[in-house]
Write an enzyme that holds these catalytic residues in place. Structure first.
Site, mmCIF file in Angstrom:
data_model
loop_
_atom_site.group_PDB
_atom_site.id
_atom_site.type_symbol
_atom_site.label_atom_id
_atom_site.label_comp_id
_atom_site.label_asym_id
_atom_site.label_seq_id
_atom_site.Cartn_x
_atom_site.Cartn_y
_atom_site.Cartn_z
ATOM 1 N N ALA A 10 26.249 -22.220 25.718
ATOM 2 C CA ALA A 10 25.822 -21.122 26.593
ATOM 3 C C ALA A 10 25.390 -21.628 27.963
ATOM 4 C CB ALA A 10 24.696 -20.342 25.921
ATOM 5 N N GLY A 12 25.923 -24.681 29.271
ATOM 6 C CA GLY A 12 27.032 -25.386 29.902
ATOM 7 C C GLY A 12 28.004 -24.430 30.568
ATOM 8 N N ASN A 96 16.450 -29.471 24.652
ATOM 9 C CA ASN A 96 15.108 -29.162 24.163
ATOM 10 C C ASN A 96 14.588 -30.335 23.336
ATOM 11 O OD1 ASN A 96 14.607 -26.583 25.218
ATOM 12 N ND2 ASN A 96 15.734 -25.584 23.560
ATOM 13 N N LYS A 177 6.563 -28.164 27.810
ATOM 14 C CA LYS A 177 7.723 -27.461 27.264
ATOM 15 C C LYS A 177 7.801 -27.647 25.751
ATOM 16 C CE LYS A 177 11.666 -25.210 27.280
ATOM 17 N NZ LYS A 177 12.909 -25.805 27.827
ATOM 18 N N ASN A 181 7.897 -24.703 22.928
ATOM 19 C CA ASN A 181 8.989 -24.616 21.953
ATOM 20 C C ASN A 181 8.483 -24.734 20.518
ATOM 21 O OD1 ASN A 181 11.014 -24.299 23.846
ATOM 22 N ND2 ASN A 181 11.491 -26.472 23.969
ATOM 23 N N ASN A 185 9.866 -21.244 19.021
ATOM 24 C CA ASN A 185 11.127 -21.435 18.304
ATOM 25 C C ASN A 185 11.004 -21.265 16.784
ATOM 26 O OD1 ASN A 185 13.227 -21.764 20.208
ATOM 27 N ND2 ASN A 185 12.470 -23.778 20.736
ATOM 28 N N GLU A 258 17.089 -27.711 16.255
ATOM 29 C CA GLU A 258 16.475 -28.884 16.888
ATOM 30 C C GLU A 258 15.064 -29.132 16.352
ATOM 31 O OE1 GLU A 258 18.069 -29.081 21.351
ATOM 32 O OE2 GLU A 258 17.427 -27.065 20.816
#
Length: 296
Positions: A10, A12, A96, A177, A181, A185, A258
């Site tokens: 997405a 990229g 991430n 960050k 996350n 997430n 991730e």
């Protein structure tokens, strides 16, 4: 200086669209030998349809700017694929989580390297990409070449990732960050909700515990910003209320997550620092179990 974007995820695809709009010299290194066509809808509603020029590792010259907007677990395989063909190219990591940058440094100790935190957001379904968010991209040199090419690289990234902010030390921003996350997430993925629903009362105790564990670890490591982790997380929950997190989308589409590089990384760092990270450990194992159950 030619920009080469690794992959057609997405982000990229969004970056390729920005290059296309700005008429920049760019190409895409796809998973196969051919690039998918892209139908990109920008935040302002503009529609852009294009087919990026594909490039292979063997076609790299010497001075390309290589952008890696990949999942954390995709970075090392991509770097190993590129390594035989690299000379003076600068790599920009836009993943991430944490822990990957150090692995890349070991593989490419003499390669110019930049780490980045992008607030750009996009959703991809088949060949259609919808831009869903924007913001400042934060960048920092991990290994900066002495040559004048560093300045050219910075100008190129400013044009592509504007607005962008350069840091002498990116570590505090990376950890902030990571703290965000590590809350948004896994909780959105496990509860199948949008980011904004985390503002509901039933999630507050869990969020406070997660933030407290991260803050304690950051304080132990003498990293700035640990005092306001709660406020930063709350702010991002509110500002991205209508978004689905990347991990939510990974679980929803039965893709690898991730989690090892987010909550898993925090747990391992906590162990090294002598701190218990029970809340992060719980989410780490629950997301891994959920992903495993979907694979069966």
């Amino acid at each position: 200086m030619k920009t080469v974007i690794i992959g057609q995820g997405a982000i990229g695809s969004l970056l390729a669209g920005i290059c296309q709009q700005q008429k920049m010299d760019y190409a895409v290194l796809p998973r196969g030998s051919v690039c998918q066509p892209v139908r990109l809808i920008r935040l302002d509603g503009r529609l852009l349809e294009f087919s990026p020029e594909p490039v292979s590792p063997a076609q790299l010259q010497r001075d390309e700017l290589l952008l890696l907007p990949l999942k954390a677990f995709q970075i090392i395989p991509a770097v190993k694929q590129l390594r035989p063909f690299l000379t003076k190219q600068t790599l920009v990591l836009l993943n991430n989580g944490m822990g990957v940058m150090e692995q890349v440094q070991k593989l490419l100790p003499d390669s110019p390297l930049i780490a980045g935190i992008s607030k750009k957001a996009a959703y991809k379904k088949a060949t259609q990409v919808l831009e869903t968010g924007t913001g400042t991209t934060e960048l920092g040199w991990v290994f900066r070449p002495a040559s004048h090419s560093a300045q050219a690289t910075e100008r190129q990234l400013k044009a592509l990732l504007t607005p962008c902010l350069w840091h002498q030390d990116l570590q505090p921003a990376l950890w902030q960050k990571l703290a965000i996350n590590a809350v948004i997430n896994p909780l959105t993925a496990l509860n199948n909700i949008k980011n904004g629903e985390l503002a509901q009362p039933e999630y507050q105790q869990q969020i406070r515990q997660l933030c407290a564990e991260t803050a304690a670890l950051m304080q132990r490591k003498n990293l700035s910003g640990w005092q306001n982790i709660d406020a930063v997380v709350e702010s991002v929950i509110n500002s991205t209320a209508d978004n689905y997190s990347s991990m939510h989308q990974d679980i929803a589409h039965n893709r690898a997550t991730e989690i090892d590089y987010i909550n898993g990384y925090l747990v391992l760092q906590g162990q090294q620092a002598g701190l218990e990270m029970a809340a992060h450990e719980n989410l780490w194992q629950r997301v891994k179990a959920l992903a495993t159950s979907q694979d069966k």
